[in-house]
Design a protein around this motif. Structure first.
Motif, PDB file in Angstrom:
ATOM      1  N   VAL A  52      -1.252   7.649 -10.113  1.00 38.37           N
ATOM      2  CA  VAL A  52      -0.272   8.345 -10.972  1.00 38.37           C
ATOM      3  C   VAL A  52      -0.809  10.047 -11.084  1.00 38.37           C
ATOM      4  O   VAL A  52       0.118  11.380 -11.575  1.00 38.37           O
ATOM      5  N   GLY A  53      -1.799   9.863 -11.078  1.00 40.62           N
ATOM      6  CA  GLY A  53      -2.865  11.471 -11.102  1.00 40.62           C
ATOM      7  C   GLY A  53      -3.261  12.130 -10.021  1.00 40.62           C
ATOM      8  O   GLY A  53      -2.107  12.192  -8.690  1.00 40.62           O
ATOM      9  N   THR A  54      -4.122  13.194  -9.728  1.00 47.63           N
ATOM     10  CA  THR A  54      -4.780  14.182  -9.219  1.00 47.63           C
ATOM     11  C   THR A  54      -5.180  13.250  -7.433  1.00 47.63           C
ATOM     12  O   THR A  54      -5.290  13.659  -6.885  1.00 47.63           O
ATOM     13  N   GLY A  55      -6.553  12.806  -8.775  1.00 50.38           N
ATOM     14  CA  GLY A  55      -7.943  12.084  -7.545  1.00 50.38           C
ATOM     15  C   GLY A  55      -7.966  11.343  -7.450  1.00 50.38           C
ATOM     16  O   GLY A  55      -8.117  10.652  -6.728  1.00 50.38           O
ATOM     17  N   ASN A  56      -7.475  10.446  -9.097  1.00 48.44           N
ATOM     18  CA  ASN A  56      -7.212   8.900  -8.525  1.00 48.44           C
ATOM     19  C   ASN A  56      -8.959   8.255  -8.769  1.00 48.44           C
ATOM     20  O   ASN A  56      -8.266   6.955  -7.775  1.00 48.44           O
ATOM     21  N   VAL A  57      -9.277   8.939  -8.668  1.00 48.07           N
ATOM     22  CA  VAL A  57     -10.446   8.899  -8.132  1.00 48.07           C
ATOM     23  C   VAL A  57     -10.901   6.902  -8.361  1.00 48.07           C
ATOM     24  O   VAL A  57     -11.665   6.313  -7.475  1.00 48.07           O
ATOM     25  N   TRP A  58     -10.300   6.089  -9.455  1.00 46.99           N
ATOM     26  CA  TRP A  58     -10.877   4.512  -9.588  1.00 46.99           C
ATOM     27  C   TRP A  58      -9.643   4.273  -9.709  1.00 46.99           C
ATOM     28  O   TRP A  58     -11.107   3.255  -8.136  1.00 46.99           O
ATOM     29  N   VAL A  59      -9.094   4.449  -8.342  1.00 47.79           N
ATOM     30  CA  VAL A  59      -7.535   3.635  -7.932  1.00 47.79           C
ATOM     31  C   VAL A  59      -8.791   3.917  -6.363  1.00 47.79           C
ATOM     32  O   VAL A  59      -9.086   3.020  -5.277  1.00 47.79           O
ATOM     33  N   ARG A  60      -9.464   5.048  -5.730  1.00 50.07           N
ATOM     34  CA  ARG A  60     -10.098   4.705  -4.417  1.00 50.07           C
ATOM     35  C   ARG A  60     -11.551   4.271  -4.648  1.00 50.07           C
ATOM     36  O   ARG A  60     -11.680   3.678  -3.466  1.00 50.07           O
ATOM     37  N   GLU A  61     -12.297   4.591  -5.695  1.00 47.08           N
ATOM     38  CA  GLU A  61     -13.196   3.450  -6.216  1.00 47.08           C
ATOM     39  C   GLU A  61     -13.128   1.810  -5.277  1.00 47.08           C
ATOM     40  O   GLU A  61     -13.759   1.430  -5.258  1.00 47.08           O
ATOM     41  N   LEU A  62     -11.966   1.458  -5.950  1.00 46.91           N
ATOM     42  CA  LEU A  62     -11.362   0.081  -6.080  1.00 46.91           C
ATOM     43  C   LEU A  62     -10.933  -0.525  -4.626  1.00 46.91           C
ATOM     44  O   LEU A  62     -10.527  -1.478  -4.547  1.00 46.91           O
ATOM     45  N   GLN A  63     -10.545   0.671  -3.386  1.00 49.75           N
ATOM     46  CA  GLN A  63      -9.895   0.784  -2.519  1.00 49.75           C
ATOM     47  C   GLN A  63      -8.456   0.076  -2.889  1.00 49.75           C
ATOM     48  O   GLN A  63      -8.517  -0.313  -1.950  1.00 49.75           O
ATOM     49  N   GLN A  64      -8.160   0.878  -3.812  1.00 48.31           N
ATOM     50  CA  GLN A  64      -6.667  -0.059  -4.642  1.00 48.31           C
ATOM     51  C   GLN A  64      -5.574   1.416  -3.643  1.00 48.31           C
ATOM     52  O   GLN A  64      -5.944   2.511  -3.293  1.00 48.31           O
ATOM     53  N   SER A  65      -4.496   0.694  -3.033  1.00 50.35           N
ATOM     54  CA  SER A  65      -3.326   1.483  -2.748  1.00 50.35           C
ATOM     55  C   SER A  65      -3.112   2.734  -3.564  1.00 50.35           C
ATOM     56  O   SER A  65      -2.961   2.500  -4.571  1.00 50.35           O
ATOM     57  N   LEU A  66      -2.794   4.009  -3.271  1.00 44.06           N
ATOM     58  CA  LEU A  66      -2.664   5.613  -3.856  1.00 44.06           C
ATOM     59  C   LEU A  66      -0.897   5.832  -3.787  1.00 44.06           C
ATOM     60  O   LEU A  66      -0.605   6.004  -4.417  1.00 44.06           O
ATOM     61  N   ASN A  67      -0.289   4.326  -3.524  1.00 42.30           N
ATOM     62  CA  ASN A  67       1.035   3.986  -3.469  1.00 42.30           C
ATOM     63  C   ASN A  67       1.427   3.047  -5.202  1.00 42.30           C
ATOM     64  O   ASN A  67       0.851   2.071  -4.992  1.00 42.30           O
ATOM     65  N   PRO A  68       2.054   3.449  -5.752  1.00 38.73           N
ATOM     66  CA  PRO A  68       2.135   2.879  -6.804  1.00 38.73           C
ATOM     67  C   PRO A  68       3.197   1.582  -6.510  1.00 38.73           C
ATOM     68  O   PRO A  68       2.165   1.155  -7.511  1.00 38.73           O
ATOM     69  N   LEU A  69       4.172   1.353  -6.658  1.00 38.64           N
ATOM     70  CA  LEU A  69       4.221   0.422  -5.662  1.00 38.64           C
ATOM     71  C   LEU A  69       3.467  -0.840  -4.664  1.00 38.64           C
ATOM     72  O   LEU A  69       3.467  -2.076  -5.595  1.00 38.64           O
ATOM     73  N   HIS A  70       2.659  -0.110  -4.252  1.00 40.54           N
ATOM     74  CA  HIS A  70       1.651  -1.251  -3.387  1.00 40.54           C
ATOM     75  C   HIS A  70       0.849  -1.590  -4.122  1.00 40.54           C
ATOM     76  O   HIS A  70       0.073  -2.975  -3.631  1.00 40.54           O
ATOM     77  N   ALA A  71       0.552  -1.051  -5.011  1.00 44.54           N
ATOM     78  CA  ALA A  71      -0.656  -1.390  -6.265  1.00 44.54           C
ATOM     79  C   ALA A  71      -0.133  -1.618  -7.064  1.00 44.54           C
ATOM     80  O   ALA A  71      -1.414  -3.279  -7.344  1.00 44.54           O
ATOM     81  N   ALA A  72       0.963  -2.011  -7.700  1.00 46.06           N
ATOM     82  CA  ALA A  72       1.389  -2.575  -8.538  1.00 46.06           C
ATOM     83  C   ALA A  72       1.269  -4.277  -7.906  1.00 46.06           C
ATOM     84  O   ALA A  72       1.191  -5.435  -8.509  1.00 46.06           O
ATOM     85  N   ARG A  73       1.731  -4.117  -6.468  1.00 46.03           N
ATOM     86  CA  ARG A  73       1.716  -5.821  -5.708  1.00 46.03           C
ATOM     87  C   ARG A  73       0.016  -6.286  -5.618  1.00 46.03           C
ATOM     88  O   ARG A  73      -0.185  -7.165  -5.589  1.00 46.03           O
ATOM     89  N   GLN A  74      -1.000  -5.620  -5.820  1.00 48.90           N
ATOM     90  CA  GLN A  74      -2.033  -5.721  -5.255  1.00 48.90           C
ATOM     91  C   GLN A  74      -2.626  -6.130  -6.705  1.00 48.90           C
ATOM     92  O   GLN A  74      -3.249  -7.193  -6.199  1.00 48.90           O
ATOM     93  N   LEU A  75      -2.006  -5.802  -7.238  1.00 50.98           N
ATOM     94  CA  LEU A  75      -2.753  -6.696  -9.301  1.00 50.98           C
ATOM     95  C   LEU A  75      -1.604  -7.734  -8.856  1.00 50.98           C
ATOM     96  O   LEU A  75      -2.196  -8.746 -10.420  1.00 50.98           O
ATOM     97  N   ALA A  76      -0.787  -7.767  -9.173  1.00 47.14           N
ATOM     98  CA  ALA A  76      -0.072  -9.088  -8.834  1.00 47.14           C
ATOM     99  C   ALA A  76      -0.988  -9.767  -8.109  1.00 47.14           C
ATOM    100  O   ALA A  76      -0.868 -11.508  -8.839  1.00 47.14           O
ATOM    101  N   ASP A  77      -1.881 -10.213  -7.537  1.00 52.78           N
ATOM    102  CA  ASP A  77      -2.938 -11.126  -6.580  1.00 52.78           C
ATOM    103  C   ASP A  77      -4.168 -10.794  -6.233  1.00 52.78           C
ATOM    104  O   ASP A  77      -4.720 -10.613  -6.061  1.00 52.78           O
ATOM    105  N   GLY A  78      -4.535 -10.115  -8.237  1.00 52.95           N
ATOM    106  CA  GLY A  78      -6.042  -9.454  -7.940  1.00 52.95           C
ATOM    107  C   GLY A  78      -6.700 -10.724  -8.996  1.00 52.95           C
ATOM    108  O   GLY A  78      -6.450 -11.402  -8.796  1.00 52.95           O
ATOM    109  N   HIS A  79      -7.534 -10.126  -9.398  1.00 52.07           N
ATOM    110  CA  HIS A  79      -9.280 -10.964 -10.304  1.00 52.07           C
ATOM    111  C   HIS A  79      -9.245  -9.700 -11.110  1.00 52.07           C
ATOM    112  O   HIS A  79      -9.549  -9.039 -10.618  1.00 52.07           O
ATOM    113  N   VAL A  80      -9.904 -11.315 -12.186  1.00 55.16           N
ATOM    114  CA  VAL A  80     -10.029  -9.764 -13.041  1.00 55.16           C
ATOM    115  C   VAL A  80     -12.213 -10.233 -12.944  1.00 55.16           C
ATOM    116  O   VAL A  80     -12.447 -11.278 -12.579  1.00 55.16           O
TER     117      VAL A  80
END
Length: 297
Positions: A89-117
């Motif tokens: 929900v930020g300006t740069g979202n560098v961490w999210v880009r580093e993880l190749q995670q979606s920049l759409n918060p809803l799509h990102a939430a769905r990716q986390l639901a199926d994620g691994h630690v």
């Protein structure tokens, strides 16, 4: 049942992104059976306090904000068994880009639901942890000039606009850097100490950085003024470290920086003080929730 707390920076993003987060939380509850609590920050430091408190009774803390919010949250989670997740929900979202995670918060939430630690390294600047990188000199001076209102109104353009007067005043500062005890001296314009690869979510400056190698990657730009910047920037783009005069790339576990006058320092996009300062890596001490397709380098 997974117990989750979402820590939201209400000043970040827009109404559309906040609705997407609300929908993502609803899906976590209905589709995953997660028990989710939402907490909103009100001032600097809240996210760290909330994360430290919630880590005692949650499996996952999700930072919903920019890289500054993520940094605050991770500072409350280092060394715990509770994982860090992120919704952009930020300006740069560098961490999210580093993880190749979606920049759409809803799509990102769905990716986390199926994620691994996974466990990752973090950096430490005196007592402050950082997930991505620390900057000394030029970029920290620019960061210090960019305020939340500027980012909200102008986005990344705010950094470009604020950089112009900083570049005009830029002069090299006599600096001594200790890299695991090995000295490096020169007139510093910019020093980057990186745990990750993407600078600003775009430039692959620390191209050998890996978040599980127990090292920090240090890139130094030495010169007299901003007139040296084009040559040094070209050297970064073409990986001319050790070839272009004034440009060096070193890996180290502990870095000490002292200057003839205090230089500003930023970590993960937030100004935190000035030199002198000691930086070190803290190996595999933070649990992070990643999209299923992401592997930490």
């Amino acid at each position: 049942m997974k117990r989750v707390t979402v820590i939201l920076n209400p000043n970040a993003g827009n109404a559309h992104q906040r609705r997407a987060i609300a929908q993502g939380i609803t899906e976590w509850r209905s589709n995953q059976g997660w028990q989710v609590r939402l907490r909103e920050t009100r001032k600097a430091g809240d996210a760290t306090s909330f994360a430290r408190e919630e880590a005692k009774r949650n499996d996952l803390i999700v930072a919903a904000g920019g890289d500054g919010t993520i940094n605050e949250v991770m500072n409350g989670l280092v060394g715990t068994d509770t994982a860090l997740g992120a919704l952009p929900v930020g300006t740069g979202n560098v961490w999210v880009r580093e993880l190749q995670q979606s920049l759409n918060p809803l799509h990102a939430a769905r990716q986390l639901a199926d994620g691994h630690v996974e466990l990752v390294d973090v950096g430490q600047a005196n007592e402050r942890y950082f997930l991505l990188m620390a900057g000394v000199g030029l970029d920290a001076a620019i960061t210090r000039e960019v305020h939340s209102a500027d980012k909200k109104r102008l986005g990344r353009l705010a950094y470009v606009i604020k950089s112009l007067p900083v570049l005009w005043r830029l002069r090299g500062t006599r600096t001594r850097i200790s890299l695991d005890g090995q000295p490096l001296k020169g007139n510093a314009l910019f020093v980057l100490i990186s745990n990750s690869r993407l600078y600003g979510g775009v430039l692959n400056i620390a191209y050998r950085a890996a978040m599980r190698d127990g090292m920090l990657d240090v890139c130094t730009m030495m010169g007299d003024s901003a007139l040296d910047a084009p040559k040094l920037l070209a050297g970064i783009l073409f990986r001319g470290y050790g070839v272009i005069q004034g440009l060096e790339y070193v890996q180290a576990r502990e870095i000490e920086i002292a200057c003839s006058k205090p230089l500003p320092i930023q970590v993960d996009g937030d100004a935190i003080g000035t030199t002198p300062m000691t930086f070190r890596v803290v190996p595999q001490t933070l649990r992070v929730l990643l999209p299923r397709t992401t592997e930490i380098n």
